[in-house]
Design an enzyme around this catalytic site. Structure first.
Site, PDB file in Angstrom:
ATOM      1  N   ASP A   1       0.877  -1.162   0.000  1.00  0.00           N
ATOM      2  CA  ASP A   1       0.000   0.000   0.000  1.00  0.00           C
ATOM      3  C   ASP A   1       0.923   1.222   0.000  1.00  0.00           C
ATOM      4  OD1 ASP A   1      -2.331   1.669   0.465  1.00  0.00           O
ATOM      5  OD2 ASP A   1      -1.613   1.825   2.529  1.00  0.00           O
TER       6      ASP A   1
ATOM      7  N   ASP B   1      -1.374  -0.750   6.124  1.00  0.00           N
ATOM      8  CA  ASP B   1      -1.557  -0.223   7.481  1.00  0.00           C
ATOM      9  C   ASP B   1      -2.982   0.217   7.777  1.00  0.00           C
ATOM     10  OD1 ASP B   1      -1.194   3.288   7.611  1.00  0.00           O
ATOM     11  OD2 ASP B   1      -1.448   2.117   5.792  1.00  0.00           O
TER      12      ASP B   1
ATOM     13  N   ASP C   1      -7.006  -1.883   4.189  1.00  0.00           N
ATOM     14  CA  ASP C   1      -6.056  -2.900   3.748  1.00  0.00           C
ATOM     15  C   ASP C   1      -6.342  -4.268   4.362  1.00  0.00           C
ATOM     16  OD1 ASP C   1      -4.595  -1.064   2.220  1.00  0.00           O
ATOM     17  OD2 ASP C   1      -3.416  -0.440   3.951  1.00  0.00           O
TER      18      ASP C   1
END
Length: 689
Positions: free
Chosen positions: A332, A584, A588
């Site tokens: 990410d 995080d 996600d």
């Protein structure tokens, strides 16, 4: 050593001393047998008890049973020889039990050492929380009883019991138990603080934001306590192997003791029962699977302990094994490769504004930022917060700004010297900063009137009697103003004052310091492809990917799109290759669960991401992914070394024992010696460079 381990050590010393004394005493016959029973029971009574309990409970075939049968059999053969008028040997039976206990003690100490890093985490569990009672006195209460929103006090030297926000005080925190980093972290009013840290200096008042059961320290302890429940394929293989192997060698020893004598009798030769029984007992001692049963779990335990000392929490040895096989890493962006905190990176006043005002460039930049910050003063949007924080930071760094002192009633009379006025202004600015952290807005609300949000465009407000508009390019077009396009990648806030374009401010999500180092480390570790998935714009995503050297980037994705992208990558990889996803945020969590192995940022990551992940990086440093892979691969290498070494030595010694070429002393080496060497090798997992 623990008290129990010290007790075993004393028994070993006493038994060894008695064995040496008896060896030099001129005794034989049944008196020798009676005397040798003393060190035998001193060193082996607990093994005999465990073997008896195992038989009663139906758990017969374990290492205690093998040791009991082998040593009791050796002592019985000595008695048999004495009764036949020969010379019985009792020293071997005692020696087998003695060396077995030495190996067991060595293994227990090694396990204790490997536990040290993990049990150190248990020390972060707070025993109490301090709150003020109605009389203003400190009262210690159970952290479980503290409700959300309660003000707790943490004194120097105490652990922070519950997550919260600092409402008063500043201090330095020791976060080494959580992050593995020795560098202390400074905290001040308005900043978030996580439980498990140790307050080193000042008194802190913290407003709790979570219940104790949901706080960081509780979640970490749960991860550690449950990690042993998830075994790797290698551990499961050894467990299954031992269940089949132990009864098989027991049957093999029985066959070795009975079949050859029977065959010899049928052939008309002497049966030689004592010879074949000794070979069978030697076979049993050699076959004890301690080296495998102990060293393999110890290797994984050591790997998890070594990783935890570096601030990497692995939820089970199966995930450690998966890390070793990782070939694809998907990231990410926001909060993982970037800080997730927007910062003002560039301020560009319009040329017309510079010409009309007669200000120099620095003054014009400061004025433009001031207008934007006050126009956004009532918004909690991340962009608004970054503008306000940049403005307050400018005031703190530059003591020449007159607007703060000019607009405060009664401040014109504070001191006649420049130094006095500047000191007064610094005090006011610090008050502004503290108030901003508490309320999200700078002070002096009287300077701003008629603030309103223009949906999808920006905000408009009257600042010091002037109409200030701050927003995106659509807002400028809506106002019919021409504007300068930003030359750098980032979020642009355009500013108009009294209907005229005044300039723009560039706001960017800053790349983490260790992000580039992380990519280089992964490439060096043999990762085939690094991929970034983000919901951010294409231009921003490609700029970050180019800066960090990522192989592939996908932008403007929704959470469901990220899952779909990971599915595509999973389908394309090899069957034995592992794909890891690093994230995080709460968005996600689905991808962390779907990937072969999920890695979450623990210090700033959301609770959902941490719970969904298999590995947690406690200091949010992406460079530690490569370190986790290094630890995992070293651990797996040591596991395979122990398996091959133990099976090879035992296989050779079993053949030699069956043929009568290996005596009881060689059997002791094949059992205890191999176990000690395997444990020594397993301890290497704890050492991480």
């Amino acid at each position: 050593m623990t008290k129990k381990q010290k007790k075993v050590l004393y028994r070993i010393i006493i038994a060894a001393a008695l064995l040496v004394v008896l060896h030099f005493l001129p005794v034989d016959g049944m008196l020798a047998f009676a005397l040798y029973l003393i060190p035998y029971f001193v060193i082996g009574y607990d093994i005999l008890r465990k073997a008896a309990l195992g038989i009663v409970r139906g758990q017969v075939f374990d290492e205690n049973f093998l040791m009991a049968v082998a040593t009791v059999g050796a002592m019985a053969l000595g008695v048999y020889e004495e009764l036949r008028g020969g010379e019985g040997e009792f020293v071997e039976g005692v020696a087998v039990m003695l060396f077995y206990q030495i190996g067991e003690l060595f293994q227990a100490v090694a396990v204790g050492k490997s536990r040290k890093n993990i049990t150190a985490l248990m020390d972060i569990r707070p025993d109490y929380a301090n709150i003020e009672n109605e009389n203003g006195e400190l009262e210690q209460v159970d952290p479980d009883d503290v409700e959300i929103g309660t003000i707790i006090l943490v004194q120097p030297g105490e652990k922070v019991p519950i997550d919260g926000i600092v409402v008063s005080g500043s201090s330095t925190l020791n976060t080494s138990a959580l992050t593995g980093e020795s560098v202390p972290r400074d905290v001040k009013e308005g900043e978030e603080i996580i439980s498990g840290c140790v307050n080193l200096s000042g008194l802190l008042k913290i407003q709790t934001t979570k219940e104790f059961g949901e706080s960081t320290v509780s979640k970490i302890l749960d991860l550690v306590e449950n990690s042993s429940m998830k075994k790797s394929k290698s551990e499961n293989f050894i467990s299954k192997f031992a269940k089949i192997y132990t009864p098989a060698v027991c049957i093999g020893a029985l066959v070795l003791a009975l079949l050859p004598p029977v065959v010899l009798l049928l052939l008309g030769r002497p049966a030689q029962f004592p010879t074949w029984i000794i070979r069978a007992l030697t076979f049993l001692v050699i076959s004890c699977p301690c080296a495998l049963v102990i060293s393999i779990p110890l290797s994984f335990f050591g790997g998890i302990g070594g990783a935890s000392a570096c601030g990497i929490l692995v939820k089970g040895s199966n995930y450690l094994e998966a890390m070793a096989a990782t070939k694809y890493v998907v990231f990410d962006k926001t909060g993982t490769l970037t800080k997730g905190v927007f910062e003002v990176t560039k301020i560009c006043p319009a040329k017309e504004l510079l010409a009309e005002s007669g200000e120099n460039l620095e003054e014009a930049r400061r004025r433009l930022l001031e207008y934007a910050a006050y126009a956004e003063s009532y918004s909690n949007h991340p962009i608004s917060k970054s503008l306000k924080e940049a403005y307050v930071k400018t005031l703190l760094e530059d003591g020449t700004c007159e607007s703060q002192t000019e607009n405060r009633a009664g401040k014109d009379q504070v001191g006649s010297t420049t130094e006095a006025r500047m000191e007064s202004m610094r005090v006011d600015v610090e008050a502004d900063r503290k108030a901003m952290f508490r309320t999200g807005n700078p002070l002096q609300p009287g300077r701003v009137t008629d603030a309103q949000e223009i949906s999808g465009h920006g905000v408009k407000a009257i600042v010091d009697g002037k109409e200030v508009c701050v927003g995106n390019a659509k807002l400028m077009k809506r106002m019919g103003l021409s504007y300068e396009e930003a030359c750098d990648v980032g979020t642009v806030a355009f500013v108009a004052v009294d209907g005229a374009y005044a300039g723009h401010i560039l706001i960017s999500d800053v790349v983490k310091e260790h992000a580039k180092e992380a990519m280089e480390g992964l490439k060096a570790a043999g990762i085939k492809k690094t991929v970034m998935l983000t919901g951010d714009s294409k231009a921003v995503a490609e700029n970050v990917a180019k800066e960090l050297g990522l192989d592939e980037v996908h932008s403007e994705l929704l959470p469901a799109d990220k899952v779909e992208a990971v599915e595509t990558l999973l389908a394309a990889k090899g069957p034995k290759e592992v794909l890891a996803f690093v994230g995080d945020g709460i968005n996600d969590a689905p991808v962390l669960s779907r990937a072969d192995i999920g890695i979450a940022m623990g210090a700033l990551g959301s609770d959902a991401a941490i719970e969904a992940a298999d590995v947690v990086l406690m200091d949010d440093n992406p460079a530690k992914i490569a370190l986790a892979m290094k630890i995992a691969r070293k651990c797996l290498r040591i596991v395979y070394e122990n398996i091959v070494f133990a099976l090879a030595v035992k296989g050779l010694c079993l053949i030699l024992g069956a043929l009568g070429l290996a005596n009881m002393w060689m059997a002791i080496f094949a059992d205890v010696g191999v176990m000690v060497l395997a444990v020594l090798n397993a301890i290497r997992c704890l050492k991480v460079k």
